[in-house]
Design an enzyme around this catalytic site. Structure first.
Site, PDB file in Angstrom:
ATOM      1  N   HIS A 135       0.874  -1.176   0.000  1.00  0.00           N
ATOM      2  CA  HIS A 135       0.000   0.000   0.000  1.00  0.00           C
ATOM      3  C   HIS A 135       0.915   1.231   0.000  1.00  0.00           C
ATOM      4  O   HIS A 135       2.025   1.173   0.533  1.00  0.00           O
ATOM      5  CB  HIS A 135      -0.827  -0.042   1.284  1.00  0.00           C
ATOM      6  CG  HIS A 135      -1.879   1.018   1.410  1.00  0.00           C
ATOM      7  ND1 HIS A 135      -1.583   2.299   1.814  1.00  0.00           N
ATOM      8  CD2 HIS A 135      -3.206   0.988   1.185  1.00  0.00           C
ATOM      9  CE1 HIS A 135      -2.708   3.007   1.845  1.00  0.00           C
ATOM     10  NE2 HIS A 135      -3.701   2.240   1.466  1.00  0.00           N
ATOM     11  N   ASP A 212       3.121  -4.356   8.184  1.00  0.00           N
ATOM     12  CA  ASP A 212       1.897  -3.570   8.005  1.00  0.00           C
ATOM     13  C   ASP A 212       0.727  -4.559   8.035  1.00  0.00           C
ATOM     14  O   ASP A 212       0.432  -5.218   7.048  1.00  0.00           O
ATOM     15  CB  ASP A 212       1.975  -2.837   6.664  1.00  0.00           C
ATOM     16  CG  ASP A 212       0.650  -2.228   6.251  1.00  0.00           C
ATOM     17  OD1 ASP A 212      -0.341  -2.353   6.999  1.00  0.00           O
ATOM     18  OD2 ASP A 212       0.608  -1.625   5.157  1.00  0.00           O
ATOM     19  N   GLN A 215      -4.444  -4.998   6.870  1.00  0.00           N
ATOM     20  CA  GLN A 215      -5.451  -5.863   6.246  1.00  0.00           C
ATOM     21  C   GLN A 215      -5.492  -7.250   6.865  1.00  0.00           C
ATOM     22  O   GLN A 215      -6.224  -8.115   6.383  1.00  0.00           O
ATOM     23  CB  GLN A 215      -5.189  -5.990   4.739  1.00  0.00           C
ATOM     24  CG  GLN A 215      -5.406  -4.712   3.953  1.00  0.00           C
ATOM     25  CD  GLN A 215      -6.843  -4.223   3.983  1.00  0.00           C
ATOM     26  OE1 GLN A 215      -7.766  -4.967   4.339  1.00  0.00           O
ATOM     27  NE2 GLN A 215      -7.060  -2.981   3.617  1.00  0.00           N
ATOM     28  N   LYS A 238     -10.262  -0.544  10.363  1.00  0.00           N
ATOM     29  CA  LYS A 238     -10.378  -1.724   9.507  1.00  0.00           C
ATOM     30  C   LYS A 238     -10.680  -2.968  10.335  1.00  0.00           C
ATOM     31  O   LYS A 238     -10.639  -4.088   9.846  1.00  0.00           O
ATOM     32  CB  LYS A 238      -9.087  -1.920   8.712  1.00  0.00           C
ATOM     33  CG  LYS A 238      -8.847  -0.812   7.681  1.00  0.00           C
ATOM     34  CD  LYS A 238      -7.638  -1.110   6.833  1.00  0.00           C
ATOM     35  CE  LYS A 238      -7.120   0.110   6.092  1.00  0.00           C
ATOM     36  NZ  LYS A 238      -7.929   0.470   4.924  1.00  0.00           N
ATOM     37  N   CYS A 376      -4.649   2.462  -3.733  1.00  0.00           N
ATOM     38  CA  CYS A 376      -3.406   2.983  -3.149  1.00  0.00           C
ATOM     39  C   CYS A 376      -2.257   2.006  -3.347  1.00  0.00           C
ATOM     40  O   CYS A 376      -1.417   1.823  -2.462  1.00  0.00           O
ATOM     41  CB  CYS A 376      -3.561   3.292  -1.664  1.00  0.00           C
ATOM     42  SG  CYS A 376      -4.730   4.588  -1.332  1.00  0.00           S
TER      43      CYS A 376
HETATM   44  C1  PLP Z   1      -2.279  -2.621   3.593  1.00  0.00           C
HETATM   45  C2  PLP Z   1      -2.598  -1.249   4.082  1.00  0.00           C
HETATM   46  N1  PLP Z   1      -1.647  -0.524   4.681  1.00  0.00           N
HETATM   47  C3  PLP Z   1      -1.880   0.701   5.158  1.00  0.00           C
HETATM   48  C4  PLP Z   1      -3.120   1.295   5.029  1.00  0.00           C
HETATM   49  C5  PLP Z   1      -3.323   2.683   5.537  1.00  0.00           C
HETATM   50  O1  PLP Z   1      -4.167   2.693   6.613  1.00  0.00           O
HETATM   51  P1  PLP Z   1      -4.709   4.063   7.231  1.00  0.00           P
HETATM   52  O2  PLP Z   1      -5.239   4.846   6.070  1.00  0.00           O
HETATM   53  O3  PLP Z   1      -5.770   3.634   8.178  1.00  0.00           O
HETATM   54  O4  PLP Z   1      -3.556   4.726   7.880  1.00  0.00           O
HETATM   55  C6  PLP Z   1      -4.137   0.587   4.412  1.00  0.00           C
HETATM   56  C7  PLP Z   1      -5.477   1.203   4.253  1.00  0.00           C
HETATM   57  O5  PLP Z   1      -6.031   1.338   3.205  1.00  0.00           O
HETATM   58  C8  PLP Z   1      -3.873  -0.708   3.915  1.00  0.00           C
HETATM   59  O6  PLP Z   1      -4.821  -1.416   3.296  1.00  0.00           O
END
Ligand code: PLP
Lengths: 418, 150
Positions: A135, A212, A215, A238, A376
């Site tokens: 992401h 990270d 998900q 999430k 993203c």
């Molecule tokens: C794999 C992953 N990492 C990071 C993020 C970023 O999360 P946040 O926007 O809650 O900081 C997301 C959210 O879309 C994600 O799916």
């Protein structure tokens, strides 16, 4: 179906999941005259009543700042806030609640690590390793760091199926690799990565490891001790919790050595105009008034997940996933993007000669909420040779009926266009 | 499903499937690129403007959703031979039709462009319908910078 409902009993029966679904007020509505079919939980999940009530009860009953008052309300707020820290630690099997730092989300958590220990450890000529499937939140902070330090961002490639190619880790992780930061589950195609393998290699070379788990956190049990990583990040929104709240878990020994990130109130011990001394971990990293209500909501979300149980969550979501893949494979003019070996709760696809954005609008008319876009993950989209995909993602409240609605909505998109 | 046909009218579908004036033209003196980060639409407009400010040739390249592709395609047909001033006026009416305040003008005076009147019901898609226009105006302004709908 005459089971006595018990809070902690895992409940594979559909009648019980019906009850779970009924706890989500936002799902009980119609969109353009059709029942809402929410298939965008990877963007954010809906929130159960108990989370909404926890947030509200903080404002209604205990509203005050934390760590700042001797009065009763502040004491209550502090107790509620800190209790969630302990709960999070338990949830991810962290040995020490002091390793749990509250942030505004995954994004802030990754930036915190990049800006503190990342900056300390990565210098000119060093390398930071991420993967082709990250992401943007796990790309851009490292890119910025590398740019600043004159370091190189190295990428673990992936296959056409959307699996990371981990055979060459030996050559990708070198003595110059100072940080390895990897997504746990791909938000774009749903791959559950073999992070254990990456962490093991990285540790051998002495690199810092960051996961990270944005998900992953609501879909499978996580044990940071067993994973052996140094840092792990996720977002409350999430996992059935409020937006604007997240967690960075870090190994306590490392957090202790790290310099603070943002300066301000709450993160200090003493301040004079000459200098300041800093509070202990984790408060050192929580400058300013935190999102107290959000953290309290996160606590309720953890309770919700534990009440339903990962066993139930995993078997139900796996069933939805398999059904979706099978049903979508039967449709002409539809190509699923990514066939990972292990997949969690996300299926991405494209339709022949139909732009995902058009599909998204038409499906929305039928009440079916999907995500159309690059998720993203623009580098991954180019890797697959598409500008965007249609992504459907599941949570515990989705049903087989939702998949019927999804398929019907896709067929009506094709009808408009063909 | 009646509603959606108002957005995806036959002419829009037709132009999105086989866009007119599509592809690079050798003869142009102004160009601009546009990008819609939300859905990843990319468009590049090329214009041949005469000394007295008439759009003599106009074509586009790029990839995008049906609405943005059809919008670019249809505008090239409508605007060919118009003066720069007319182009700006037509764009103002077009914008009023798809995103203006108050009562929806039915697209009077907009000719073919009136097929986009349905976009008004879909605020998320207004940017798709206007991307090519913004890019064209950028090209006519002679500013060789990428425009973004953001
Ligand atoms: C794999 C992953 N990492 C990071 C993020 C970023 O999360 P946040 O926007 O809650 O900081 C997301 C959210 O879309 C994600 O799916």
């Amino acid at each position: 179906m005459n089971r006595t409902p018990q809070a902690n009993e895992s409940c594979p029966s559909f009648s019980n999941l019906d009850q779970v679904r009924r706890r989500f007020p936002c799902l009980q509505q119609e969109i353009h005259g059709n029942p809402l079919v929410y298939l965008d939980s990877a963007a954010t999940t809906q929130k159960p009543t108990q989370v909404l009530q926890a947030v509200e009860s903080f404002y209604q009953e205990d509203c005050s700042n934390v760590h700042r008052g001797v009065h009763t309300l502040s004491e209550r707020a502090t107790i509620r806030y800190e209790a969630v820290r302990a709960k999070v630690a338990q949830f991810i099997h962290a040995p020490d609640p002091h390793g749990v730092i509250f942030t505004s989300g995954t994004t802030e958590a990754i930036n915190l690590v990049a800006r503190t220990i990342g900056r300390d450890r990565v210098s000119s000529g060093d390398q930071v390793l991420i993967s082709a499937m990250e992401h943007h939140a796990n790309i851009v902070p490292w890119q910025m760091l590398c740019e600043e330090q004159g370091a190189k961002l190295v990428i673990i490639p992936c296959t056409d199926d959307g699996d990371l190619i981990l055979d060459d880790l030996q050559s990708l992780i070198t003595d110059r690799t100072k940080v390895v930061s990897i997504g746990h589950v791909s938000n774009a195609v749903g791959t559950l990565h073999d992070i254990q393998k990456v962490i093991a290699f990285a540790r051998e070379k002495g690199a810092i490891t960051m996961i990270d788990s944005a998900q992953a956190i609501s879909h499978l049990p996580i044990d940071v001790e067993q994973l052996g990583c140094d840092f792990l990040a996720f977002s409350a929104h999430k996992m059935y919790g409020p937006t604007g709240t997240g967690v960075l878990w870090g190994r306590k020994e490392l957090l202790d050595q790290m310099s603070p990130w943002q300066g301000g109130g709450d993160m200090i011990r003493t301040v004079t105009f000459e200098n300041s001394t800093f509070a202990d971990v984790p408060w050192k990293f929580e400058a300013g008034t935190p999102h107290i209500a959000g953290v309290i909501g996160l606590g309720a979300a953890l309770d919700f997940i534990q009440e339903v149980g990962f066993e139930t969550i995993q078997s139900h979501e796996q069933q939805l996933l398999e059904e979706t893949v099978t049903r979508l494979d039967r449709l002409d003019g539809l190509t699923i993007i990514g066939r990972p070996k292990n997949r969690i709760s996300v299926v991405s696809f494209v339709l022949d000669r139909i732009h995902p954005h058009d599909a998204g609008t038409i499906m929305d008319q039928q009440g079916v909420a999907i995500r159309a876009g690059h998720h993203c993950a623009m580098p991954l989209m180019s890797r697959f040779g598409v500008a965007a995909t249609i992504r459907t993602s599941f949570a515990i409240y989705n049903t087989l009926d939702d998949i019927d609605a999804l398929v019907a909505a896709i067929e009506s998109v094709q009808e408009v266009f063909n | 499903m009646n509603d959606i046909r108002e957005l995806y009218q036959e002419m829009i579908l037709d132009h999105s499937r086989s866009p007119r004036n599509f592809g690079p033209k050798s003869k142009h003196n102004l160009s601009a690129k546009g990008h819609n980060p939300l859905c990843g639409d990319d468009v590049e407009m090329h214009v041949l403007r005469t000394a007295d400010g008439v759009v003599e040739e106009i074509c586009f390249e790029g990839s995008g959703c049906a609405i943005s592709t059809a919008s670019a395609s249809i505008l090239t047909g409508v605007l060919k031979g118009r003066s720069e001033e007319e182009v700006r006026e037509i764009f103002a009416s077009f914008r009023q039709m798809v995103a203006g305040q108050g009562d929806a003008p039915a697209g009077e005076g907009l000719g073919k462009l009136a097929v986009f009147s349905g976009v008004r019901q879909y605020p998320a898609r207004v940017k798709c319908a206007t991307l090519a226009w913004h890019t064209l105006i950028q090209a006519l302004s002679g500013v060789e910078e990428e425009v973004s709908t953001e």
